[in-house]
Design an enzyme around this catalytic site. Structure first.
Site, PDB file in Angstrom:
ATOM      1  N   ARG A  41       8.644  11.707  -8.788  1.00 49.32           N
ATOM      2  CA  ARG A  41       9.527  10.575  -9.093  1.00 49.32           C
ATOM      3  C   ARG A  41      10.792  11.034  -9.806  1.00 49.32           C
ATOM      4  O   ARG A  41      11.872  10.501  -9.591  1.00 49.32           O
ATOM      5  CB  ARG A  41       8.765   9.592  -9.993  1.00 49.32           C
ATOM      6  CG  ARG A  41       9.618   8.497 -10.588  1.00 49.32           C
ATOM      7  CD  ARG A  41       8.783   7.500 -11.373  1.00 49.32           C
ATOM      8  NE  ARG A  41       9.625   6.428 -11.897  1.00 49.32           N
ATOM      9  CZ  ARG A  41      10.136   6.423 -13.125  1.00 49.32           C
ATOM     10  NH1 ARG A  41       9.885   7.413 -13.963  1.00 49.32           N
ATOM     11  NH2 ARG A  41      10.901   5.418 -13.520  1.00 49.32           N
TER      12      ARG A  41
ATOM     13  N   GLU B  77      -4.534   1.227   1.095  1.00 50.46           N
ATOM     14  CA  GLU B  77      -4.301   2.624   1.452  1.00 50.46           C
ATOM     15  C   GLU B  77      -5.364   3.172   2.398  1.00 50.46           C
ATOM     16  O   GLU B  77      -5.069   3.983   3.274  1.00 50.46           O
ATOM     17  CB  GLU B  77      -4.226   3.495   0.186  1.00 50.46           C
ATOM     18  CG  GLU B  77      -3.066   3.145  -0.742  1.00 50.46           C
ATOM     19  CD  GLU B  77      -3.317   1.910  -1.609  1.00 50.46           C
ATOM     20  OE1 GLU B  77      -4.463   1.414  -1.633  1.00 50.46           O
ATOM     21  OE2 GLU B  77      -2.364   1.434  -2.254  1.00 50.46           O
TER      22      GLU B  77
ATOM     23  N   HIS C 190       5.263  10.397  -6.741  1.00 50.11           N
ATOM     24  CA  HIS C 190       4.846   9.993  -8.087  1.00 50.11           C
ATOM     25  C   HIS C 190       3.607  10.774  -8.541  1.00 50.11           C
ATOM     26  O   HIS C 190       2.628  10.209  -9.011  1.00 50.11           O
ATOM     27  CB  HIS C 190       4.591   8.485  -8.153  1.00 50.11           C
ATOM     28  CG  HIS C 190       5.850   7.686  -7.959  1.00 50.11           C
ATOM     29  ND1 HIS C 190       6.570   7.729  -6.795  1.00 50.11           N
ATOM     30  CD2 HIS C 190       6.516   6.849  -8.788  1.00 50.11           C
ATOM     31  CE1 HIS C 190       7.636   6.945  -6.905  1.00 50.11           C
ATOM     32  NE2 HIS C 190       7.634   6.404  -8.110  1.00 50.11           N
TER      33      HIS C 190
ATOM     34  N   PHE D  57      -2.905   7.024  -5.050  1.00 45.69           N
ATOM     35  CA  PHE D  57      -3.538   6.103  -4.102  1.00 45.69           C
ATOM     36  C   PHE D  57      -3.675   6.730  -2.715  1.00 45.69           C
ATOM     37  O   PHE D  57      -4.565   6.360  -1.954  1.00 45.69           O
ATOM     38  CB  PHE D  57      -2.751   4.792  -4.054  1.00 45.69           C
ATOM     39  CG  PHE D  57      -2.396   4.286  -5.421  1.00 45.69           C
ATOM     40  CD1 PHE D  57      -3.383   4.187  -6.405  1.00 45.69           C
ATOM     41  CD2 PHE D  57      -1.100   3.971  -5.762  1.00 45.69           C
ATOM     42  CE1 PHE D  57      -3.073   3.760  -7.686  1.00 45.69           C
ATOM     43  CE2 PHE D  57      -0.773   3.546  -7.048  1.00 45.69           C
ATOM     44  CZ  PHE D  57      -1.758   3.441  -8.012  1.00 45.69           C
TER      45      PHE D  57
END
Lengths: 269, 324
Positions: B165, B56, B107, B81
């Site tokens: 999500r 990332e 998410h 992330f």
């Protein structure tokens, strides 16, 4: 100005700017000076009158603390007056302690946090590939910087996307803040590691202009693979008392030291 | 029953719609395309999709490099992330040079569910909000997500958009809302309390409103995806009209949306008594080179600068006395 002469003038500007700033990083600026001199004086397609020209070659100083070397090259190429080098690190100056693309003409990306510049160089090289443009991207990494994991993420990326328009120099001067790289965090063998990551590796003396030129030529001619030039250098190169001395990583010369350095640089040219 | 759709699904679809309109538009992901739904874009525009692998930090740097060459770049991963692991890359390499990179973290929050704590990012709004010049948006439904994406593309500079999500109700009919920075949507009227939320809280706030109605209290409901900047006027109005704001966010209460609302609320000149709190600090800017003393002065850390702020709030008629 020939490249040898440019490198000598760069070293003097580096010393002068750091002396006036009373802080900064001479050792790593002097070790990559010759590489930058060849890049800026001979290799890169640039127009100081149009610093953001779309088809220019890009330069990324991933070891951003060597900012004085970059500024010296830019000043001597006419991006801004060399006299302004004495404002380095000062409150109203456009010459920040680490390169800032929003402040200084000719700086293609802000750097300073180690390991990050090399990823941006990959992005620039990728853009040329995606848009079918012909410019090339040059980056200079420090050898201490290789300890940052992100460097290896970037190397993996560069090889995966076959960024043959990217040429990365490792300024392998063997020293970092806390000691030799061997003592602090051994990264040997750098050429083997780079090769294993998929780069075309060339090992040279980073103060030998002809070797730098030859490496750049090979990099230009190499297709399908990015090139990594592992340049063996001397930290503090050109100033006797700074050479190979850890303590000159991040300290500015005082007046007497400055005068000795300038005299040495003048006489050795 | 409203249609259910995750904001991440709207993200994938929105990217495709925008890519039809913009050239030099690229989408990066870190091996989560199937989860972040950038896969939808990848299927349509494989040549404009770049998988960066599970890296990332490098992805954010690549995005920054692409942006310096005049491209519009979206970079995606899970919120943990993207905003978490790559925080410093976003701060130094994207936001400091104010590059045109749009970071979308999906998410986010508890509603990640079964993957558990390591993947439930409850800190991203706080992290992204502290970065100078960053716009932070947490859309409440699929329609708002698409509106936020359009804003992000049209805005020149870094934007963080938070996605989820979980499939949640599509509250606003497709294409019915537009979004600009600092915007909120007043969706219910009431006098006793204001329920103010970012993210997927349409259902919970509606339930709270209904339950309070049963005891004779009425609620205003404000959907405020604008975590940074917040809608100051909506906060001020809520305080003046209802006296109490209750904030909702799928995030730690420290540092995120609730904190942003509190900051704005404390600075409201409520009932002309002046603000409750004046914050002295760096006002959403980056630093620069200079001596410590020069910098403290430049950024307002002097007795005089502080006193001027105090007098402007409490006793403006005394301001001129400082000029002597």
């Amino acid at each position: 100005m020939n490249t040898e002469c440019m490198a000598k003038e760069m070293r003097k500007l580096i010393l002068t700017s750091l002396y006036h700033a009373k802080s900064g990083h001479p050792g790593g600026s002097l070790s990559c000076t010759d590489i930058l001199a060849v890049l800026y004086n001979e290799e890169m397609n640039l127009d100081p009158a149009d610093p953001k020209k779309a088809d220019r070659d890009r330069f990324v100083l991933s070891k951003g603390h060597a900012a004085p070397a970059l500024y010296a090259a830019l000043a001597l190429k006419g991006y801004f007056p060399a006299e302004d080098m004495v404002t380095l690190r000062k409150i109203d100056s456009y010459l920040e302690g680490h390169p800032s693309m929003k402040s200084t003409p000719g700086v293609d990306i802000s750097t300073g946090s180690l390991g990050q510049g090399i990823s941006t160089a990959c992005g620039m090289a990728l853009s040329a590939k995606l848009r079918e443009e012909n410019y090339r991207v040059y980056a200079v990494l420090g050898d201490g910087e290789l300890e940052e994991g992100q460097v290896w993420e970037a190397m993996m990326f560069a090889a995966h996307y076959k960024l043959d328009n990217l040429c990365v120099f490792v300024d392998l001067n063997g020293l970092q803040i806390d000691g030799t790289t061997a003592e602090v965090m051994g990264s040997d063998p750098v050429p083997d590691k780079m090769r294993a990551f998929g780069l075309n590796v060339i090992e040279i003396d980073g103060h030998d202009y002809d070797a730098i030129r030859a490496a750049l030529k090979t990099a230009r001619e190499t297709k399908g693979q990015p090139t990594c030039v592992v340049a063996h250098t001397v930290k503090g190169k050109g100033v006797s008392y700074m050479e190979n001395q850890c303590d000159w990583h991040g300290a500015a010369p005082k007046q007497a030291e400055y005068e000795i350095a300038m005299k040495e640089l003048e006489n050795n040219g | 029953m409203a249609e259910l759709k995750a904001t991440r699904d709207a993200y994938g679809e929105g990217l495709v719609e925008l890519a039809n309109e913009y050239s030099n538009f690229y989408v990066l992901d870190a091996d989560l395309a199937k989860a972040t739904k950038t896969i939808t874009f990848k299927k349509q525009y494989p040549e404009r999709f770049i998988d960066c692998g599970i890296a990332e930090g490098n992805m954010i740097g690549v995005a920054a490099g692409l942006a310096t060459c005049g491209n519009i770049v979206f970079a995606s991963s899970f919120a943990m992330f993207a905003a978490g692991r790559a925080f410093e890359q976003i701060r130094n390499t994207v936001a400091y040079p104010h590059l045109n990179v749009k970071i979308v973290g999906t998410h986010s929050g508890l509603t990640v569910g079964e993957d558990g704590a390591t993947h439930q990012c409850l800190e991203d709004l706080g992290l992204m909000r502290t970065i100078p010049g960053m716009i932070v948006i947490n859309p409440s439904d699929a329609t708002q997500m698409k509106a936020a994406l359009r804003f992000a593309v049209e805005h020149d500079g870094p934007v963080y958009i938070r996605g989820g999500r979980l499939a949640v109700p599509v509250v606003y009919p497709e294409g019915s809302v537009t979004y600009t920075a600092g915007q909120s949507y007043r969706i219910a009227e009431g006098n006793d309390v204001t329920l103010m939320f970012c993210g997927h809280f349409h259902e919970l706030t509606a339930q709270v409103k209904e339950l309070l109605a049963s005891v004779g209290m009425t609620c205003r409901i404000v959907d405020m995806p604008s975590v940074k900047p917040v809608d100051n006027k909506a906060i001020e109005d809520a305080l003046k009209d209802t006296g109490l704001i209750v904030t909702f966010e799928d995030h730690n209460i420290n540092g995120g949306f609730g904190s942003a609302v509190c900051e704005a609320a404390c600075e409201v000149d409520f009932a002309r008594k002046g603000p409750a709190v004046i914050r002295i600090g760096v006002e959403d800017a980056f630093g620069k080179s200079g001596t410590p003393a020069e910098l403290m002065e430049k950024y307002g850390f002097t007795a005089e600068a502080v006193c001027r702020k105090i007098l402007a709030a409490k006793a403006p008629e005394k301001l001129s006395l400082l000029d002597r």
